[in-house]
Design a protein around this motif. Structure first.
Motif, PDB file in Angstrom:
ATOM      1  N   PHE A 183       0.873  -1.059  -0.109  1.00 28.99           N
ATOM      2  CA  PHE A 183      -0.063   0.005  -0.041  1.00 28.99           C
ATOM      3  C   PHE A 183       0.999   1.197   0.022  1.00 28.99           C
ATOM      4  CE2 PHE A 183      -2.632  -3.462   1.672  1.00 28.99           C
ATOM      5  CZ  PHE A 183      -3.978  -3.015   1.154  1.00 28.99           C
ATOM      6  N   ILE A 184       0.378   2.166  -0.713  1.00 29.31           N
ATOM      7  CA  ILE A 184       1.145   3.703  -0.763  1.00 29.31           C
ATOM      8  C   ILE A 184       0.034   4.516  -0.418  1.00 29.31           C
ATOM      9  CG2 ILE A 184       2.109   5.393  -2.085  1.00 29.31           C
ATOM     10  CD1 ILE A 184       3.772   3.166  -3.424  1.00 29.31           C
ATOM     11  N   GLU A 185       0.065   5.336   0.613  1.00 27.35           N
ATOM     12  CA  GLU A 185      -0.925   6.258   1.254  1.00 27.35           C
ATOM     13  C   GLU A 185      -2.299   5.313   1.243  1.00 27.35           C
ATOM     14  OE1 GLU A 185      -1.084   9.499  -1.496  1.00 27.35           O
ATOM     15  OE2 GLU A 185       1.043  10.362  -0.834  1.00 27.35           O
ATOM     16  N   ASN A 186      -2.361   4.220   1.768  1.00 27.54           N
ATOM     17  CA  ASN A 186      -3.325   3.561   2.188  1.00 27.54           C
ATOM     18  C   ASN A 186      -4.289   2.993   0.989  1.00 27.54           C
ATOM     19  OD1 ASN A 186      -4.639   2.412   4.635  1.00 27.54           O
ATOM     20  ND2 ASN A 186      -6.512   3.634   4.210  1.00 27.54           N
ATOM     21  N   LYS A 187      -3.577   3.120  -0.317  1.00 29.99           N
ATOM     22  CA  LYS A 187      -4.131   2.604  -1.333  1.00 29.99           C
ATOM     23  C   LYS A 187      -3.237   1.342  -2.084  1.00 29.99           C
ATOM     24  CE  LYS A 187      -5.425   3.821  -5.976  1.00 29.99           C
ATOM     25  NZ  LYS A 187      -5.452   5.039  -7.087  1.00 29.99           N
ATOM     26  N   LEU A 188      -4.009   0.243  -2.258  1.00 30.72           N
ATOM     27  CA  LEU A 188      -3.274  -1.082  -2.871  1.00 30.72           C
ATOM     28  C   LEU A 188      -2.766  -0.770  -4.145  1.00 30.72           C
ATOM     29  CD1 LEU A 188      -2.819  -4.151  -2.172  1.00 30.72           C
ATOM     30  CD2 LEU A 188      -4.919  -4.310  -3.761  1.00 30.72           C
ATOM     31  N   VAL A 189      -1.402  -0.969  -4.183  1.00 31.29           N
ATOM     32  CA  VAL A 189      -0.410  -0.883  -5.420  1.00 31.29           C
ATOM     33  C   VAL A 189       0.158  -2.205  -5.993  1.00 31.29           C
ATOM     34  CG1 VAL A 189      -0.012   1.817  -4.947  1.00 31.29           C
ATOM     35  CG2 VAL A 189       1.247  -0.128  -3.893  1.00 31.29           C
ATOM     36  N   GLY A 190       0.081  -3.079  -5.339  1.00 27.61           N
ATOM     37  CA  GLY A 190       0.338  -4.486  -5.508  1.00 27.61           C
ATOM     38  C   GLY A 190       0.117  -5.321  -4.624  1.00 27.61           C
TER      39      GLY A 190
END
Length: 259
Positions: free
Chosen positions: A198-205
């Motif tokens: 997660f980056i900034e609480n967003k799934l990125v992988g």
């Protein structure tokens, strides 16, 4: 319809015990190639598993997993009676057999890409220079956070994966998409694990793994946002760091190309 590995789990364990192998249930039943459809069926030999994908009057296609002997190939070619495409790695020189017409392709979906987890975590030496550089680049721009995801979070994983697949329309990716959907549906039964980045609480992988034993963990699915440079490498390293207390080696079915 559930993956064949659930029904065949007992036979898979016996095969691994007999040969001292560590072939994953998901690989063995292979969600990519043995999807319990009308065009596929499976049989076991003492040293090999035979997967019949398609056959007809023009050509047959089969996968062989295990010890591929000349006698087995000769028998299959003779019985099928048509040109054969064999997916696997022969244990003999193909010129030794004189029966029929057959073509051999290396089944890279089941090829072994083995990494020592300790080496990846430490990342020492020239072989890991590129990996170090890409990981540092990612960390210089972002603050990724690795989280272990439960079966209740699979909807998030699936939505992310669908977006990734839609950007690249290729037959093999569509097959992989179908396999992933089935893997997520039977996540608990297949005893899979999932890590999300997660980056900034967003799934990125995310990465989906299976623990084979105290030594080996297999990566079955690995997806990350390509536009974030170094993210895939950081996810790989983070996965190794997460797994280092559980196993000593990692089998990456979708190899990153890291030496």
């Amino acid at each position: 319809m559930q993956p064949l590995s659930i029904d065949l789990s007992g036979q898979i364990k016996q095969f691994n015990k007999h040969h001292g192998t560590k072939i994953a249930a998901v690989t063995f039943s292979n969600l990519f190639m043995m999807d319990a459809d009308n065009d596929t069926f499976v049989e076991f030999e003492d040293d090999c598993m035979i997967v019949y994908h398609q056959w007809g009057s023009d050509r047959a296609s089969i996968s062989l997993i295990g010890l591929i002997k000349r006698e087995l190939v000769d028998r299959l070619i003779s019985e099928l009676g048509v040109p054969v495409t064999i997916w696997g790695d022969l244990n003999f020189d193909r010129d030794e057999t004189g029966l029929g017409d057959f073509q051999v392709n290396l089944d890279r979906d089941n090829a072994e890409y083995m990494y020592l987890i300790k080496d990846v975590v430490e990342r020492k030496g020239a072989n890991y220079a590129s990996l170090r550089r890409k990981v540092n680049h990612c960390l210089g721009l972002h603050s990724p956070e690795l989280r272990k995801l439960t079966s209740g979070a699979m909807d998030i994983v699936w939505r992310f994966a669908k977006d990734q697949y839609e950007t690249r329309d290729h037959l093999s990716l569509q097959q992989e998409k179908a396999a992933l959907e089935k893997g997520l549906t039977f996540f608990k039964q297949l005893r899979l694990d999932c890590l999300g980045m997660f980056i900034e609480n967003k799934l990125v992988g995310f990465v989906i793994t299976e623990t084979l034993d105290s030594e080996t963990i297999v990566i079955h699915f690995f997806k990350s946002k390509h536009e974030i440079k170094g993210l895939a490498e950081y996810l790989f390293v983070s996965t190794c760091e997460h797994c280092q207390e559980q196993a000593t080696q990692l089998n990456f079915e979708q190899d990153l190309g890291i030496d």
